[in-house]
Design a protein around this motif. Sequence first.
Motif, mmCIF file in Angstrom:
data_model
loop_
_atom_site.group_PDB
_atom_site.id
_atom_site.type_symbol
_atom_site.label_atom_id
_atom_site.label_comp_id
_atom_site.label_asym_id
_atom_site.label_seq_id
_atom_site.Cartn_x
_atom_site.Cartn_y
_atom_site.Cartn_z
ATOM 1 N N GLY A 222 0.818 -1.215 0.000
ATOM 2 C CA GLY A 222 0.000 0.000 0.000
ATOM 3 C C GLY A 222 0.847 1.259 0.000
ATOM 4 O O GLY A 222 2.074 1.202 0.062
ATOM 5 N N PRO A 223 0.157 2.416 -0.079
ATOM 6 C CA PRO A 223 0.882 3.695 -0.092
ATOM 7 C C PRO A 223 1.664 3.924 1.205
ATOM 8 O O PRO A 223 2.706 4.567 1.195
ATOM 9 N N GLU A 224 1.120 3.405 2.301
ATOM 10 C CA GLU A 224 1.823 3.561 3.573
ATOM 11 C C GLU A 224 2.280 2.193 4.059
ATOM 12 O O GLU A 224 1.511 1.231 4.040
ATOM 13 N N LYS A 225 3.515 2.153 4.504
ATOM 14 C CA LYS A 225 4.069 0.902 5.014
ATOM 15 C C LYS A 225 3.282 0.434 6.231
ATOM 16 O O LYS A 225 2.853 1.253 7.036
ATOM 17 N N GLN A 226 3.068 -0.862 6.347
ATOM 18 C CA GLN A 226 2.409 -1.472 7.522
ATOM 19 C C GLN A 226 0.926 -1.140 7.627
ATOM 20 O O GLN A 226 0.288 -1.502 8.605
ATOM 21 N N VAL A 227 0.370 -0.389 6.672
ATOM 22 C CA VAL A 227 -1.066 -0.107 6.721
ATOM 23 C C VAL A 227 -1.747 -1.014 5.706
ATOM 24 O O VAL A 227 -1.271 -1.148 4.574
ATOM 25 N N ARG A 228 -2.844 -1.637 6.107
ATOM 26 C CA ARG A 228 -3.553 -2.543 5.216
ATOM 27 C C ARG A 228 -3.954 -1.827 3.927
ATOM 28 O O ARG A 228 -4.561 -0.752 3.958
ATOM 29 N N ASN A 229 -3.601 -2.418 2.815
ATOM 30 C CA ASN A 229 -3.928 -1.852 1.508
ATOM 31 C C ASN A 229 -5.285 -2.374 1.057
ATOM 32 O O ASN A 229 -5.704 -3.449 1.465
ATOM 33 N N GLU A 230 -5.958 -1.612 0.218
ATOM 34 C CA GLU A 230 -7.259 -2.035 -0.303
ATOM 35 C C GLU A 230 -7.349 -1.734 -1.788
ATOM 36 O O GLU A 230 -6.690 -0.822 -2.279
ATOM 37 N N PRO A 231 -8.226 -2.467 -2.503
ATOM 38 C CA PRO A 231 -8.353 -2.250 -3.944
ATOM 39 C C PRO A 231 -8.648 -0.797 -4.327
ATOM 40 O O PRO A 231 -8.181 -0.321 -5.362
ATOM 41 N N LYS A 232 -9.407 -0.094 -3.488
ATOM 42 C CA LYS A 232 -9.750 1.300 -3.848
ATOM 43 C C LYS A 232 -8.498 2.175 -4.001
ATOM 44 O O LYS A 232 -8.523 3.203 -4.684
ATOM 45 N N ASN A 233 -7.410 1.766 -3.374
ATOM 46 C CA ASN A 233 -6.159 2.536 -3.463
ATOM 47 C C ASN A 233 -5.497 2.457 -4.838
ATOM 48 O O ASN A 233 -4.449 3.074 -5.052
ATOM 49 N N ILE A 234 -6.090 1.719 -5.758
ATOM 50 C CA ILE A 234 -5.468 1.556 -7.081
ATOM 51 C C ILE A 234 -5.311 2.903 -7.791
ATOM 52 O O ILE A 234 -4.411 3.088 -8.617
ATOM 53 N N SER A 235 -6.181 3.858 -7.444
ATOM 54 C CA SER A 235 -6.092 5.179 -8.082
ATOM 55 C C SER A 235 -4.747 5.845 -7.774
ATOM 56 O O SER A 235 -4.254 6.659 -8.555
ATOM 57 N N ILE A 236 -4.137 5.481 -6.641
ATOM 58 C CA ILE A 236 -2.845 6.071 -6.268
ATOM 59 C C ILE A 236 -1.768 5.659 -7.282
ATOM 60 O O ILE A 236 -0.939 6.479 -7.683
ATOM 61 N N SER A 237 -1.809 4.398 -7.719
ATOM 62 C CA SER A 237 -0.866 3.944 -8.758
ATOM 63 C C SER A 237 -1.086 4.731 -10.036
ATOM 64 O O SER A 237 -0.143 5.224 -10.656
HETATM 65 C C1 LIG Z 1 -5.390 3.166 1.294
HETATM 66 O O1 LIG Z 1 -6.368 2.309 1.874
HETATM 67 C C2 LIG Z 1 -6.335 2.243 3.276
HETATM 68 C C3 LIG Z 1 -7.379 1.250 3.700
HETATM 69 O O2 LIG Z 1 -8.656 1.686 3.356
HETATM 70 C C4 LIG Z 1 -6.585 3.603 3.882
HETATM 71 O O3 LIG Z 1 -6.469 3.532 5.288
HETATM 72 C C5 LIG Z 1 -5.551 4.572 3.338
HETATM 73 O O4 LIG Z 1 -5.805 5.858 3.814
HETATM 74 C C6 LIG Z 1 -5.546 4.571 1.823
HETATM 75 N N1 LIG Z 1 -4.445 5.406 1.385
HETATM 76 C C7 LIG Z 1 -4.619 6.514 0.708
HETATM 77 C C8 LIG Z 1 -3.382 7.328 0.472
HETATM 78 O O5 LIG Z 1 -5.709 6.875 0.289
#
Ligand SMILES: *[C@@H]1O[C@H](CO)[C@@H](O)[C@H](O)[C@H]1NC(C)=O
Length: 273
Positions: A222-237
């Motif tokens: 994910g964008p942040e280390k050690q934070v659970r990543n989710e599919p919605k974060n694909i927009s960041i890529s």
């Molecule tokens: C990525 O997804 C996680 C889990 O929903 C969320 O906590 C986090 O803020 C998201 N990161 C960004 C940069 O949107």
Amino acid sequence: RRATESRHNSEICPALNSPSQDIEEVIENSKKAGLSALLAVAEHAGEFDKIISLSQRFPGFIFPCLGVHPVQSVSPEQQRGASLQDLDAALPIIEKYKDHLVAIGEVGLDFTPRFVSNDTDKESQRQVLIRQAQIAKELDLPLNVHSRSAGRPTIHLLKEQGVERALLHAFDGKPSVAMEGVKAGYFFSIPPSIIRSEQKQKLVKQLPLENICLETDSPALGPEKQVRNEPKNISISAEYISKIKGVSLEEVMEVTTQNALRLFPKLKLAIRP
Ligand SMILES: *[C@@H]1O[C@H](CO)[C@@H](O)[C@H](O)[C@H]1NC(C)=O
Ligand SMILES: *[C@@H]1O[C@H](CO)[C@@H](O)[C@H](O)[C@H]1NC(C)=O
């Protein structure tokens, strides 16, 4: 906004583990973020049924990939390289669900020293990958490929085996090695961790957009280390690639979606081409 390609690492996927009950919410949020399809990717035979159930629970939205990952867990603390015995358990289930699969994966090579200590172990991973490349060919499916500390041997093996359709996910090798994959027609998927990975930023600079797909690798990378990543974060890529390449976000989304459809033709069921 249209979706491109994403993956769910079932190993520790919140959706698949009983402690987390928020699968509905994760899926709802990914739809709100504009995704039209997700790939759920297996790592070992023990989770194949869960991946299939997930795809049946969200038909036309979650698509299954089954395969044996080069690193297998003996316990949460202990991992080892994959062996042909691991494939024995997987093959009957792959055969059973072959018509539903969009890819064979996650397969590959992982030569991280703590997982493989000698040439015998490496050779065993190679045999597992070769066998799965053959199965993918027989089933006319692409390969979803993991490689770690093994970028060059992975791409060389895929080429030697005549693999024509492959996604190199979260590729950690050099751009020059990736370009050998580009010449072979392979795609490279980029996770949100690109915002904190100089290696991935360099990779994206070199790779043609025509060979790039998007992934999240949730819950990892994910964008942040050690934070659970989710599919919605694909927009960041997508946003980061747009910045590096100096092209619009719309173009990144459009081209990576077309790439995903070329690589995974069965996604046409979910996404208008
Ligand atoms: C990525 O997804 C996680 C889990 O929903 C969320 O906590 C986090 O803020 C998201 N990161 C960004 C940069 O949107
Ligand atoms: C290679 O390493 C594995 C452990 O990863 C060990 O079980 C095996 O005996 C070793 N083989 C040789 C030939 O050293």
